[in-house]
Design a protein around this motif. Structure first.
Motif, PDB file in Angstrom:
ATOM      1  N   GLY A 115       1.706   7.253  -1.058  1.00 56.38           N
ATOM      2  CA  GLY A 115       3.043   7.747  -0.746  1.00 56.38           C
ATOM      3  C   GLY A 115       4.130   6.939  -1.435  1.00 56.38           C
ATOM      4  O   GLY A 115       5.148   7.491  -1.869  1.00 56.38           O
ATOM      5  N   GLU A 116       3.927   5.631  -1.552  1.00 57.60           N
ATOM      6  CA  GLU A 116       4.921   4.792  -2.212  1.00 57.60           C
ATOM      7  C   GLU A 116       4.959   5.033  -3.715  1.00 57.60           C
ATOM      8  O   GLU A 116       6.013   4.924  -4.344  1.00 57.60           O
ATOM      9  CB  GLU A 116       4.639   3.319  -1.925  1.00 57.60           C
ATOM     10  CG  GLU A 116       4.913   2.916  -0.487  1.00 57.60           C
ATOM     11  CD  GLU A 116       4.783   1.419  -0.274  1.00 57.60           C
ATOM     12  OE1 GLU A 116       5.824   0.740  -0.362  1.00 57.60           O
ATOM     13  OE2 GLU A 116       3.668   0.945  -0.036  1.00 57.60           O
ATOM     14  N   ILE A 117       3.813   5.349  -4.309  1.00 54.40           N
ATOM     15  CA  ILE A 117       3.780   5.631  -5.743  1.00 54.40           C
ATOM     16  C   ILE A 117       4.497   6.946  -6.037  1.00 54.40           C
ATOM     17  O   ILE A 117       5.145   7.109  -7.075  1.00 54.40           O
ATOM     18  CB  ILE A 117       2.326   5.654  -6.255  1.00 54.40           C
ATOM     19  CG1 ILE A 117       1.710   4.260  -6.079  1.00 54.40           C
ATOM     20  CG2 ILE A 117       2.261   6.079  -7.717  1.00 54.40           C
ATOM     21  CD1 ILE A 117       0.228   4.178  -6.382  1.00 54.40           C
ATOM     22  N   ARG A 118       4.364   7.905  -5.129  1.00 53.24           N
ATOM     23  CA  ARG A 118       5.168   9.136  -5.140  1.00 53.24           C
ATOM     24  C   ARG A 118       4.950  10.024  -6.364  1.00 53.24           C
ATOM     25  O   ARG A 118       5.890  10.544  -6.941  1.00 53.24           O
ATOM     26  CB  ARG A 118       6.657   8.797  -5.013  1.00 53.24           C
ATOM     27  CG  ARG A 118       6.965   8.029  -3.742  1.00 53.24           C
ATOM     28  CD  ARG A 118       8.428   7.766  -3.546  1.00 53.24           C
ATOM     29  NE  ARG A 118       8.647   6.910  -2.396  1.00 53.24           N
ATOM     30  CZ  ARG A 118       9.831   6.564  -1.916  1.00 53.24           C
ATOM     31  NH1 ARG A 118      10.924   7.027  -2.487  1.00 53.24           N
ATOM     32  NH2 ARG A 118       9.933   5.775  -0.869  1.00 53.24           N
ATOM     33  N   LEU A 119       3.683  10.225  -6.733  1.00 59.29           N
ATOM     34  CA  LEU A 119       3.373  11.159  -7.806  1.00 59.29           C
ATOM     35  C   LEU A 119       2.573  12.330  -7.248  1.00 59.29           C
ATOM     36  O   LEU A 119       1.687  12.153  -6.413  1.00 59.29           O
ATOM     37  CB  LEU A 119       2.581  10.459  -8.907  1.00 59.29           C
ATOM     38  CG  LEU A 119       3.374   9.459  -9.757  1.00 59.29           C
ATOM     39  CD1 LEU A 119       2.476   8.850 -10.820  1.00 59.29           C
ATOM     40  CD2 LEU A 119       4.599  10.104 -10.404  1.00 59.29           C
ATOM     41  N   ALA A 120       2.879  13.532  -7.730  1.00 55.51           N
ATOM     42  CA  ALA A 120       2.297  14.742  -7.172  1.00 55.51           C
ATOM     43  C   ALA A 120       0.779  14.812  -7.332  1.00 55.51           C
ATOM     44  O   ALA A 120       0.110  15.496  -6.553  1.00 55.51           O
ATOM     45  CB  ALA A 120       2.936  15.967  -7.834  1.00 55.51           C
ATOM     46  N   GLN A 121       0.234  14.105  -8.300  1.00 55.37           N
ATOM     47  CA  GLN A 121      -1.209  14.195  -8.516  1.00 55.37           C
ATOM     48  C   GLN A 121      -2.007  13.617  -7.345  1.00 55.37           C
ATOM     49  O   GLN A 121      -3.213  13.853  -7.233  1.00 55.37           O
ATOM     50  CB  GLN A 121      -1.594  13.480  -9.818  1.00 55.37           C
ATOM     51  CG  GLN A 121      -1.344  11.989  -9.818  1.00 55.37           C
ATOM     52  CD  GLN A 121      -1.428  11.386 -11.209  1.00 55.37           C
ATOM     53  OE1 GLN A 121      -0.475  11.414 -11.964  1.00 55.37           O
ATOM     54  NE2 GLN A 121      -2.601  10.853 -11.546  1.00 55.37           N
ATOM     55  N   ARG A 124       3.390  -1.033  -3.312  1.00 51.18           N
ATOM     56  CA  ARG A 124       4.707  -1.654  -3.455  1.00 51.18           C
ATOM     57  C   ARG A 124       5.146  -1.704  -4.914  1.00 51.18           C
ATOM     58  O   ARG A 124       6.334  -1.553  -5.233  1.00 51.18           O
ATOM     59  CB  ARG A 124       4.675  -3.072  -2.880  1.00 51.18           C
ATOM     60  CG  ARG A 124       4.602  -3.129  -1.370  1.00 51.18           C
ATOM     61  CD  ARG A 124       4.479  -4.560  -0.890  1.00 51.18           C
ATOM     62  NE  ARG A 124       4.527  -4.645   0.569  1.00 51.18           N
ATOM     63  CZ  ARG A 124       4.304  -5.753   1.265  1.00 51.18           C
ATOM     64  NH1 ARG A 124       4.018  -6.882   0.615  1.00 51.18           N
ATOM     65  NH2 ARG A 124       4.377  -5.740   2.574  1.00 51.18           N
ATOM     66  N   LEU A 125       4.168  -1.933  -5.800  1.00 50.59           N
ATOM     67  CA  LEU A 125       4.468  -2.008  -7.230  1.00 50.59           C
ATOM     68  C   LEU A 125       4.592  -0.632  -7.866  1.00 50.59           C
ATOM     69  O   LEU A 125       4.965  -0.533  -9.031  1.00 50.59           O
ATOM     70  CB  LEU A 125       3.365  -2.806  -7.941  1.00 50.59           C
ATOM     71  CG  LEU A 125       3.263  -4.290  -7.561  1.00 50.59           C
ATOM     72  CD1 LEU A 125       1.971  -4.891  -8.102  1.00 50.59           C
ATOM     73  CD2 LEU A 125       4.461  -5.056  -8.088  1.00 50.59           C
ATOM     74  N   ARG A 126       4.239   0.409  -7.102  1.00 51.59           N
ATOM     75  CA  ARG A 126       4.256   1.796  -7.605  1.00 51.59           C
ATOM     76  C   ARG A 126       3.458   1.901  -8.904  1.00 51.59           C
ATOM     77  O   ARG A 126       3.910   2.476  -9.896  1.00 51.59           O
ATOM     78  CB  ARG A 126       5.702   2.275  -7.779  1.00 51.59           C
ATOM     79  CG  ARG A 126       6.506   2.249  -6.495  1.00 51.59           C
ATOM     80  CD  ARG A 126       7.853   2.919  -6.619  1.00 51.59           C
ATOM     81  NE  ARG A 126       7.716   4.361  -6.773  1.00 51.59           N
ATOM     82  CZ  ARG A 126       8.749   5.202  -6.826  1.00 51.59           C
ATOM     83  NH1 ARG A 126       9.986   4.729  -6.734  1.00 51.59           N
ATOM     84  NH2 ARG A 126       8.540   6.492  -6.972  1.00 51.59           N
ATOM     85  N   HIS A 127       2.269   1.347  -8.855  1.00 50.94           N
ATOM     86  CA  HIS A 127       1.421   1.280 -10.039  1.00 50.94           C
ATOM     87  C   HIS A 127       0.670   2.605 -10.210  1.00 50.94           C
ATOM     88  O   HIS A 127      -0.275   2.910  -9.473  1.00 50.94           O
ATOM     89  CB  HIS A 127       0.442   0.119  -9.896  1.00 50.94           C
ATOM     90  CG  HIS A 127      -0.226  -0.260 -11.178  1.00 50.94           C
ATOM     91  ND1 HIS A 127       0.461  -0.738 -12.280  1.00 50.94           N
ATOM     92  CD2 HIS A 127      -1.537  -0.233 -11.550  1.00 50.94           C
ATOM     93  CE1 HIS A 127      -0.384  -0.992 -13.264  1.00 50.94           C
ATOM     94  NE2 HIS A 127      -1.612  -0.687 -12.847  1.00 50.94           N
ATOM     95  N   GLU A 128       1.058   3.376 -11.182  1.00 53.61           N
ATOM     96  CA  GLU A 128       0.542   4.741 -11.339  1.00 53.61           C
ATOM     97  C   GLU A 128      -0.952   4.774 -11.643  1.00 53.61           C
ATOM     98  O   GLU A 128      -1.649   5.715 -11.243  1.00 53.61           O
ATOM     99  CB  GLU A 128       1.327   5.467 -12.439  1.00 53.61           C
ATOM    100  CG  GLU A 128       2.807   5.632 -12.097  1.00 53.61           C
ATOM    101  CD  GLU A 128       3.581   6.376 -13.183  1.00 53.61           C
ATOM    102  OE1 GLU A 128       2.931   6.913 -14.115  1.00 53.61           O
ATOM    103  OE2 GLU A 128       4.819   6.417 -13.089  1.00 53.61           O
ATOM    104  N   ALA A 129      -1.447   3.759 -12.328  1.00 50.91           N
ATOM    105  CA  ALA A 129      -2.869   3.751 -12.676  1.00 50.91           C
ATOM    106  C   ALA A 129      -3.760   3.585 -11.446  1.00 50.91           C
ATOM    107  O   ALA A 129      -4.980   3.744 -11.539  1.00 50.91           O
ATOM    108  CB  ALA A 129      -3.149   2.631 -13.680  1.00 50.91           C
ATOM    109  N   ALA A 130      -3.156   3.287 -10.299  1.00 56.42           N
ATOM    110  CA  ALA A 130      -3.945   3.072  -9.081  1.00 56.42           C
ATOM    111  C   ALA A 130      -4.208   4.367  -8.322  1.00 56.42           C
ATOM    112  O   ALA A 130      -4.947   4.349  -7.326  1.00 56.42           O
ATOM    113  CB  ALA A 130      -3.220   2.081  -8.163  1.00 56.42           C
ATOM    114  N   ILE A 131      -3.645   5.477  -8.753  1.00 55.78           N
ATOM    115  CA  ILE A 131      -3.767   6.706  -7.969  1.00 55.78           C
ATOM    116  C   ILE A 131      -5.225   7.119  -7.774  1.00 55.78           C
ATOM    117  O   ILE A 131      -5.660   7.417  -6.649  1.00 55.78           O
ATOM    118  CB  ILE A 131      -2.955   7.843  -8.618  1.00 55.78           C
ATOM    119  CG1 ILE A 131      -1.456   7.543  -8.474  1.00 55.78           C
ATOM    120  CG2 ILE A 131      -3.297   9.187  -7.957  1.00 55.78           C
ATOM    121  CD1 ILE A 131      -0.566   8.603  -9.078  1.00 55.78           C
TER     122      ILE A 131
END
Length: 337
Positions: free
Chosen positions: A294-300, A264-271
């Motif tokens: 899916g919510e963070i939505r980064l290709a990595q 929900r927070l779209r926290h990128e460091a959590a990928i």
């Protein structure tokens, strides 16, 4: 509707028979077709000398709500018989009419000697007030936060949570961090979830944010789980970094709630840790990790999600496919523009 007092004097006579078994059976018969106009008969039966009769009266009054019946049931919370007390509490918990709050609030008022009630009765009165959302419940709810009994404090928290009054945020935040009962701490943290409707909550009441962050390291895993969920719900500033360690919590329930909030927070460091959670043995956690990615939505995150498209659990497969689509749509958005 047929009025018993006028049309069935025989049944009325049995309600006053000398044999308690006859009185009980008469109450059962009356309950089959009784209307609101018959409430006084059941209220009177709450004072019967025999517990079985009082029990049937309490059960019947659950369907005959009025301020008078609410008052009578409240008094029955101090009945000498356990079954009668439980039936009265159950009937009170089903109250829906705002007018029923009046007699309960009067009984809880300090000048009415509310402190003399048993903890069971105090908790039941607060539970009855919860869904009525009467504005007058604020004061007794706040006072009950200091009750010596944990069950009463927990019900007080519920009353304040349903009221959603900003003045309750600071006391709830203090309780969330300091109450000796984990059940009360968890309830208080959950009640703080209404803070998203309060203006300038974090500028004015830093205790709310502090209580939620402190809940992440509580000794009770249920409290950590609740705190993780509320932090995501409220999008508390700085919560992402504080939530990351919970992805390694000993309890998967806590890890699941942390994953949901990090998404929900779209926290990128959590990928990276979320990608690792896709390999967990708990299917629900794998599902939540996929949705969060899916919510963070980064290709990595795509390679990790692709690896679980054939997961043995259908919900995980579905979540992974949904997450992949979300990321792909995000990546194609600039081109479409």
């Amino acid at each position: 509707m047929t009025t018993l007092l006028n049309d069935d004097p025989e049944l009325l006579a049995r309600l006053h028979a000398g044999d308690s078994g006859i009185r009980r059976l008469a109450l059962l018969e009356l309950a089959d077709f009784a209307g609101d106009e018959h409430s006084p008969l059941f209220i009177a039966a709450l004072s019967d000398a025999h517990a079985d009769v009082r029990l049937e009266a309490a059960r019947a009054l659950e369907a005959l709500e009025s301020p008078a019946s609410a008052h009578a049931l409240a008094l029955a919370l101090n009945d000498s018989d356990e079954a009668v007390r439980q039936a009265a509490a159950q009937a009170l918990s089903e109250l829906k009419q705002p007018a029923s709050a009046g007699p309960l609030l009067a009984l809880l008022a300090p000048q009415a000697g509310a402190g003399a009630w048993t903890p069971f009765a105090r908790a039941a009165l607060l539970r009855a007030l919860r869904e009525l959302r009467a504005p007058g419940s604020l004061e007794p709810g706040l006072l009950a936060l200091g009750d010596v009994d944990a069950a009463v404090r927990r019900e007080a928290v519920a009353v304040l949570g349903w009221l959603k009054h900003p003045s309750a945020l600071a006391p709830l935040g203090a309780l969330a961090g300091n109450d000796p009962s984990p059940d009360v701490r968890r309830a208080a943290i959950g009640a703080l979830g209404f803070a998203n409707g309060a203006p300038d909550t974090y500028a004015v009441l830093d205790t709310v944010r502090s209580a939620l962050l402190a809940g992440l390291v509580d000794v009770s895993w249920q409290v950590r789980e609740e705190a993780a969920g509320v932090l995501g719900k409220l999008a508390v500033p700085g919560a992402g970094d504080a939530l990351l360690p919970l992805l390694d919590d000993p309890y998967w329930q806590v890890r699941l709630r942390a994953a949901r909030s990090l998404g929900r927070l779209r926290h990128e460091a959590a990928i990276a840790p979320l990608a690792l959670a896709l390999q967990n043995t708990v299917a629900n956690l794998r599902k939540e990790a996929a949705l969060a990615l899916g919510e963070i939505r980064l290709a990595q995150a795509l390679p990790a999600l692709a690896a679980v498209e054939d997961d043995p659990d259908p919900e995980v497969r579905k979540s992974a496919r949904l997450a992949i689509r979300q990321i792909q749509l995000q990546q194609s958005a600039p081109e479409a523009a």
